[in-house]
Design a protein around this motif. Sequence first.
Motif, PDB file in Angstrom:
ATOM      1  N   TYR A 119     -16.092  -5.935 -21.216  1.00  0.00           N
ATOM      2  CA  TYR A 119     -14.768  -5.933 -20.598  1.00  0.00           C
ATOM      3  C   TYR A 119     -14.269  -7.349 -20.364  1.00  0.00           C
ATOM      4  O   TYR A 119     -13.111  -7.681 -20.666  1.00  0.00           O
ATOM      5  N   ASN A 176     -13.258  -8.918 -23.610  1.00  0.00           N
ATOM      6  CA  ASN A 176     -12.050  -8.390 -24.253  1.00  0.00           C
ATOM      7  C   ASN A 176     -11.510  -7.212 -23.447  1.00  0.00           C
ATOM      8  O   ASN A 176     -11.758  -6.054 -23.792  1.00  0.00           O
ATOM      9  N   PRO A 177     -10.759  -7.465 -22.359  1.00  0.00           N
ATOM     10  CA  PRO A 177     -10.246  -6.377 -21.513  1.00  0.00           C
ATOM     11  C   PRO A 177      -9.414  -5.353 -22.278  1.00  0.00           C
ATOM     12  O   PRO A 177      -9.469  -4.153 -21.977  1.00  0.00           O
ATOM     13  N   GLN A 178      -8.642  -5.806 -23.268  1.00  0.00           N
ATOM     14  CA  GLN A 178      -7.760  -4.887 -23.983  1.00  0.00           C
ATOM     15  C   GLN A 178      -8.517  -3.797 -24.734  1.00  0.00           C
ATOM     16  O   GLN A 178      -7.982  -2.718 -24.966  1.00  0.00           O
ATOM     17  N   ALA A 179      -9.743  -4.069 -25.091  1.00  0.00           N
ATOM     18  CA  ALA A 179     -10.527  -3.056 -25.789  1.00  0.00           C
ATOM     19  C   ALA A 179     -10.746  -1.831 -24.915  1.00  0.00           C
ATOM     20  O   ALA A 179     -10.897  -0.713 -25.421  1.00  0.00           O
ATOM     21  N   TYR A 180     -10.743  -2.024 -23.606  1.00  0.00           N
ATOM     22  CA  TYR A 180     -10.870  -0.922 -22.657  1.00  0.00           C
ATOM     23  C   TYR A 180      -9.504  -0.432 -22.188  1.00  0.00           C
ATOM     24  O   TYR A 180      -9.253   0.775 -22.100  1.00  0.00           O
ATOM     25  N   LEU A 181      -8.613  -1.372 -21.885  1.00  0.00           N
ATOM     26  CA  LEU A 181      -7.331  -1.004 -21.273  1.00  0.00           C
ATOM     27  C   LEU A 181      -6.431  -0.206 -22.195  1.00  0.00           C
ATOM     28  O   LEU A 181      -5.638   0.607 -21.723  1.00  0.00           O
ATOM     29  N   ARG A 182      -6.560  -0.407 -23.496  1.00  0.00           N
ATOM     30  CA  ARG A 182      -5.689   0.351 -24.403  1.00  0.00           C
ATOM     31  C   ARG A 182      -5.962   1.834 -24.338  1.00  0.00           C
ATOM     32  O   ARG A 182      -5.076   2.670 -24.604  1.00  0.00           O
TER      33      ARG A 182
END
Length: 235
Positions: free
Chosen positions: A222, A225-231
């Motif tokens: 996370y 690469n936060p976006q890998a989870y947030l998407r």
Amino acid sequence: MIVERAYAHVDSYDEGTWPWSLPCVRGLLKDGLRFTAPVTFLVGENGSGKSTLVEALAEGFGLDPWGGSHDWRYASRRRKSMLGERIRFDAAPRGRRMLSSWSARKGFFLRAETAMDALDREGYEPDSVSHGEGFLAAFRGAFLEPGLYVMDEPEAALSFSSCLELLGHVHHLAENGGQVVCATHSPLLTALPGADIVEVGEHGLRRVEWQELALVDHWRRYLDNPQAYLRHILG
């Protein structure tokens, strides 16, 4: 070390009813839980039963299940839990006198939901400090003597730097003869060198190394690469 093993015996139980429906509780009934280091972390998802376990361990040792020391046992007027009243311990040499003498017993149960009330009853005046400072005040004033110290998600009220301070207190407590059992979601706390980590889940109870923990892997991914989870969450 104060205790080397916790276990419980039940003649019969319904696996469809709580707490016997929890795999970790059935594991405790079958094999018990051995403590191989002065600090033990119980790690697992919400609902896995780690809080149920630490509360039962605290109650079995004679600590107030609402939170506090043995001097305030059942101050909350709560009924004994079905599991807590059945917990027994194999004591280490240092812990035998504690288990045989109520006056010699030392320890504290710190749970996130009731910490401020427990600290107030113990005389730490938590209204004058923040929630996080109240947690740290307990360590500075109450977590000093050799004894069994049980915690349920203490990181909930703490900042990153306060978690590091807590980790230092836990380390020094263990060095001075205390034993700590802590339920946590924190990859920071569980990184304490020499600590034993027990993962709680559908498998029951199993020992793991810090780098093998799912929570460590998820936090690492996370933060990278936060976006890998947030998407997936934000659509």
